[in-house]
Design a protein around this motif. Structure first.
Motif, mmCIF file in Angstrom:
data_model
loop_
_atom_site.group_PDB
_atom_site.id
_atom_site.type_symbol
_atom_site.label_atom_id
_atom_site.label_comp_id
_atom_site.label_asym_id
_atom_site.label_seq_id
_atom_site.Cartn_x
_atom_site.Cartn_y
_atom_site.Cartn_z
ATOM 1 N N VAL A 75 0.801 -1.189 -0.090
ATOM 2 C CA VAL A 75 -0.140 0.184 0.044
ATOM 3 C C VAL A 75 0.846 1.333 -0.087
ATOM 4 O O VAL A 75 0.783 2.320 -0.874
ATOM 5 C CB VAL A 75 -0.920 -0.028 1.188
ATOM 6 C CG1 VAL A 75 -1.684 1.267 1.168
ATOM 7 C CG2 VAL A 75 -1.901 -1.220 1.230
ATOM 8 N N ARG A 130 2.486 2.447 -3.153
ATOM 9 C CA ARG A 130 1.854 3.031 -4.092
ATOM 10 C C ARG A 130 1.560 4.331 -3.893
ATOM 11 O O ARG A 130 1.296 5.274 -4.686
ATOM 12 C CB ARG A 130 0.348 2.270 -4.191
ATOM 13 C CG ARG A 130 0.393 1.068 -4.750
ATOM 14 C CD ARG A 130 -0.844 0.556 -5.165
ATOM 15 N NE ARG A 130 -1.984 0.406 -3.959
ATOM 16 C CZ ARG A 130 -2.055 -0.741 -3.357
ATOM 17 N NH1 ARG A 130 -1.294 -1.871 -3.565
ATOM 18 N NH2 ARG A 130 -3.043 -0.625 -2.484
ATOM 19 N N TYR A 131 2.042 4.911 -2.720
ATOM 20 C CA TYR A 131 1.941 6.408 -2.374
ATOM 21 C C TYR A 131 3.454 7.073 -2.532
ATOM 22 O O TYR A 131 3.571 8.141 -2.176
ATOM 23 C CB TYR A 131 1.318 6.599 -1.010
ATOM 24 C CG TYR A 131 -0.049 6.416 -0.916
ATOM 25 C CD1 TYR A 131 -1.071 7.675 -0.907
ATOM 26 C CD2 TYR A 131 -0.951 5.429 -0.934
ATOM 27 C CE1 TYR A 131 -2.294 7.538 -0.701
ATOM 28 C CE2 TYR A 131 -2.199 5.101 -0.850
ATOM 29 C CZ TYR A 131 -2.963 6.376 -0.743
ATOM 30 O OH TYR A 131 -4.441 6.398 -0.575
ATOM 31 N N GLU A 179 -3.783 13.281 2.576
ATOM 32 C CA GLU A 179 -3.558 11.931 1.952
ATOM 33 C C GLU A 179 -2.756 11.079 2.964
ATOM 34 O O GLU A 179 -3.183 9.934 2.789
ATOM 35 C CB GLU A 179 -2.394 12.387 0.996
ATOM 36 C CG GLU A 179 -1.855 11.164 0.098
ATOM 37 C CD GLU A 179 -0.896 11.417 -1.048
ATOM 38 O OE1 GLU A 179 -1.142 11.696 -2.137
ATOM 39 O OE2 GLU A 179 0.172 11.415 -0.564
ATOM 40 N N LEU A 189 -5.819 9.266 4.347
ATOM 41 C CA LEU A 189 -6.341 8.393 3.566
ATOM 42 C C LEU A 189 -5.538 7.143 2.984
ATOM 43 O O LEU A 189 -6.193 5.997 3.009
ATOM 44 C CB LEU A 189 -6.568 9.398 2.086
ATOM 45 C CG LEU A 189 -7.953 10.290 2.175
ATOM 46 C CD1 LEU A 189 -7.661 11.146 0.889
ATOM 47 C CD2 LEU A 189 -9.129 9.508 2.301
ATOM 48 N N MET A 190 -4.101 7.225 3.031
ATOM 49 C CA MET A 190 -3.322 6.208 3.137
ATOM 50 C C MET A 190 -3.502 5.238 4.031
ATOM 51 O O MET A 190 -3.539 3.943 4.058
ATOM 52 C CB MET A 190 -1.855 6.534 3.097
ATOM 53 C CG MET A 190 -0.853 5.320 2.638
ATOM 54 S SD MET A 190 0.816 5.985 2.339
ATOM 55 C CE MET A 190 1.248 6.548 4.027
ATOM 56 N N HIS A 244 -6.087 4.825 5.925
ATOM 57 C CA HIS A 244 -7.460 3.963 5.721
ATOM 58 C C HIS A 244 -7.464 2.955 4.711
ATOM 59 O O HIS A 244 -8.014 1.812 4.848
ATOM 60 C CB HIS A 244 -8.670 5.206 5.181
ATOM 61 C CG HIS A 244 -9.898 4.537 4.755
ATOM 62 N ND1 HIS A 244 -10.185 4.082 3.514
ATOM 63 C CD2 HIS A 244 -10.821 4.190 5.567
ATOM 64 C CE1 HIS A 244 -11.408 3.568 3.410
ATOM 65 N NE2 HIS A 244 -11.981 3.638 4.834
ATOM 66 N N ASP A 245 -6.419 3.366 3.555
ATOM 67 C CA ASP A 245 -6.520 2.300 2.591
ATOM 68 C C ASP A 245 -5.730 1.039 3.201
ATOM 69 O O ASP A 245 -6.190 0.037 2.725
ATOM 70 C CB ASP A 245 -5.623 2.849 1.420
ATOM 71 C CG ASP A 245 -6.352 3.695 0.562
ATOM 72 O OD1 ASP A 245 -7.684 3.944 0.898
ATOM 73 O OD2 ASP A 245 -5.870 4.451 -0.267
ATOM 74 N N TYR A 246 -4.819 1.249 3.938
ATOM 75 C CA TYR A 246 -3.783 0.321 4.619
ATOM 76 C C TYR A 246 -4.741 -0.553 5.448
ATOM 77 O O TYR A 246 -4.802 -1.747 5.686
ATOM 78 C CB TYR A 246 -2.831 0.825 5.349
ATOM 79 C CG TYR A 246 -2.038 -0.384 6.290
ATOM 80 C CD1 TYR A 246 -1.370 -1.183 5.670
ATOM 81 C CD2 TYR A 246 -2.002 -0.206 7.829
ATOM 82 C CE1 TYR A 246 -0.651 -2.202 6.312
ATOM 83 C CE2 TYR A 246 -1.501 -1.464 8.389
ATOM 84 C CZ TYR A 246 -0.780 -2.228 7.494
ATOM 85 O OH TYR A 246 -0.280 -3.328 8.592
ATOM 86 N N SER A 295 -7.882 -0.879 5.458
ATOM 87 C CA SER A 295 -8.997 -1.554 4.686
ATOM 88 C C SER A 295 -8.250 -2.744 4.155
ATOM 89 O O SER A 295 -8.985 -3.736 3.890
ATOM 90 C CB SER A 295 -9.628 -0.755 3.676
ATOM 91 O OG SER A 295 -10.077 0.351 4.384
ATOM 92 N N ALA A 296 -7.129 -2.641 3.459
ATOM 93 C CA ALA A 296 -6.606 -3.865 2.955
ATOM 94 C C ALA A 296 -6.208 -4.746 3.648
ATOM 95 O O ALA A 296 -6.003 -6.237 3.236
ATOM 96 C CB ALA A 296 -5.096 -3.273 2.153
ATOM 97 N N SER A 335 -13.572 12.875 -0.185
ATOM 98 C CA SER A 335 -12.921 11.528 -0.272
ATOM 99 C C SER A 335 -13.961 10.430 0.128
ATOM 100 O O SER A 335 -13.641 9.365 -0.108
ATOM 101 C CB SER A 335 -11.609 11.318 0.219
ATOM 102 O OG SER A 335 -10.584 12.178 -0.284
#
Length: 414
Positions: free
Chosen positions: A31, A34-35, A143, A146-147, A149-151, A153-154, A247
């Motif tokens: 994750v 990608r950022y 950001e 949000l990163m 949150h993405d992590y 969630s992953a 977002s």
């Protein structure tokens, strides 16, 4: 002779539990890269001065919880209680800073604090950390959130709440500290706990973070930092909230969220789980402009977060090791050498598995293959050894066939 036991607050992580940590680390790599973040590894031992200056001499971490000792030269060393100070030290020492550039790092590993062990909190614990240097933009804060949150969630976590706040900046915080101090001094002398009475003189914002019920109740009417922010801090916090809302990330504003380390200013945040009891925070962070300069570097802004891996692991199912492709059953001692070489060839082709180190009965060998969940059992008995063959048995279907030992890898590749 008495057995030696592990130290209280330290844990052994065997395969199923260790698999959770491997999963968390591998997902972080996927994750964060990608950022545009790159991995950084820093020492677990640093000079004590780093944490005293970076975290704050009057924090509970520095004052009560660090593992500090003198080395043979009499220098004071400390097992790292958190990662950010060490990452900043590495950033400054490396001299990689370029004006106008943004530098992004992630790291993970063990941290150490002497405190009462409890669910999700150990004396040796593990963190995943993210640090971004060089941008003062509130969109960077957004950001990073949000990163995070993405992590989360992953890794499959859903029942989480995001809480955010702003702590102001060096321009507006002194005034707010004055309002807070006046408010606390207006309370009865025995209203606050001993720690909070000490914090009133060193860092009154930390009183808002006290977990003692009496202190929390007594300070319900304390002034809110958001009512005393300067226009710039207020505008930045508005940008962060608007970006998160646009977002689709749900969050709440928690004016009592101050975090436990002195270097935070501006945006702060925590992620809370409803599934692990009172120790519910699984991640947290914020902006720490000024920390790089405090530790001897240029005046570079920074923002980041840490995830407690023990607490994340509590929310994950076990991560069992993948089932091996093969188990080589050796029924005659003369086949042990051939089995060892055969296993090596199969592993070189990307297959996983094990071989018996001693000859045994068919029953015991099949039991060993089933115990590890192997897909195939490769059987080497006396007849197979003399003819240069091997029996391939599918343990799911019971089907078996005989193939040449020299070409067994071609016969069993999926």
């Amino acid at each position: 002779m008495s057995k030696i036991q592990k130290i209280k607050g330290f844990a052994d992580l065997f395969t199923a539990e260790a698999g959770k940590y491997t999963f968390l680390e591998n997902t972080a790599r996927a994750v964060f890269s990608r950022y545009g973040y790159g991995e950084l590894r820093t020492p677990v031992v640093e000079f004590t001065e780093l944490f005293a200056k970076g975290i704050g001499q009057d924090t509970d971490v520095v004052g009560k919880e660090m593992y500090t000792f003198a080395d043979r030269k009499g220098r004071s060393l400390t097992l790292r209680p958190e990662a950010t100070a060490g990452v900043v030290r590495a950033f400054v020492e490396s001299g990689t800073y370029q004006p106008g550039g943004v530098h992004k790092y992630f790291t993970f590993g063990p941290m150490f604090r002497y405190e009462r062990p409890q669910k999700g909190r150990m004396r040796q614990f593990h963190q995943i950390n993210v640090e971004c240097f060089g941008s003062a933009s509130p969109y960077t804060d957004a950001e990073v959130l949000l990163m995070l949150h993405d992590y989360l969630s992953a890794v499959g976590l859903t029942r989480l709440s995001f809480e955010i706040n702003t702590l102001g900046c060096p321009e507006c915080r002194p005034s707010y500290r004055g309002f807070l101090t006046n408010y606390f001094e207006s309370l009865s002398a025995d209203t606050l706990c001993e720690d909070c009475r000490r914090r009133m003189a060193t860092n009154p914002l930390r009183v808002l973070d006290c977990k003692v019920p009496g202190c929390r109740e007594a300070t319900q009417g304390a002034p809110s930092v958001q009512d005393h922010c300067c226009p710039t801090c207020r505008e930045n916090f508005d940008v962060v909230r608007e970006a998160l809302s646009a977002s689709g990330l749900a969050f709440t504003v928690n004016p009592r969220l101050v975090r436990g380390l002195d270097y935070y200013q501006g945006t702060t945040f925590e992620v809370v789980s409803g599934d692990i009891g009172s120790q519910s925070s699984v991640a947290g962070g914020g902006r720490y402009d000024g920390l790089v300069k405090t530790l001897g570097g240029p005046d570079v802004p920074g923002v980041g977060f840490a995830c407690g891996m023990e607490r994340l692991a509590l929310l994950l199912p076990e991560q069992p090791a993948p089932a091996p492709d093969f188990h080589i059953a050796v029924l005659d001692p003369s086949g042990l050498s051939a089995a060892l070489l055969m296993a090596r060839r199969l592993r070189a082709r990307g297959l996983s598995g094990q071989t018996a180190f001693e000859a045994g009965s068919m029953k015991s060998q099949l039991r060993a293959a089933n115990r590890v969940g192997a897909r195939l059992c490769l059987i080497l008995g006396g007849d197979e050894i003399s003819s240069g063959t091997v029996v391939v048995k599918n343990l799911a279907t019971g089907e078996q066939t005989t193939v040449s030992q020299d070409s067994v890898e071609n016969a069993i590749l999926p």
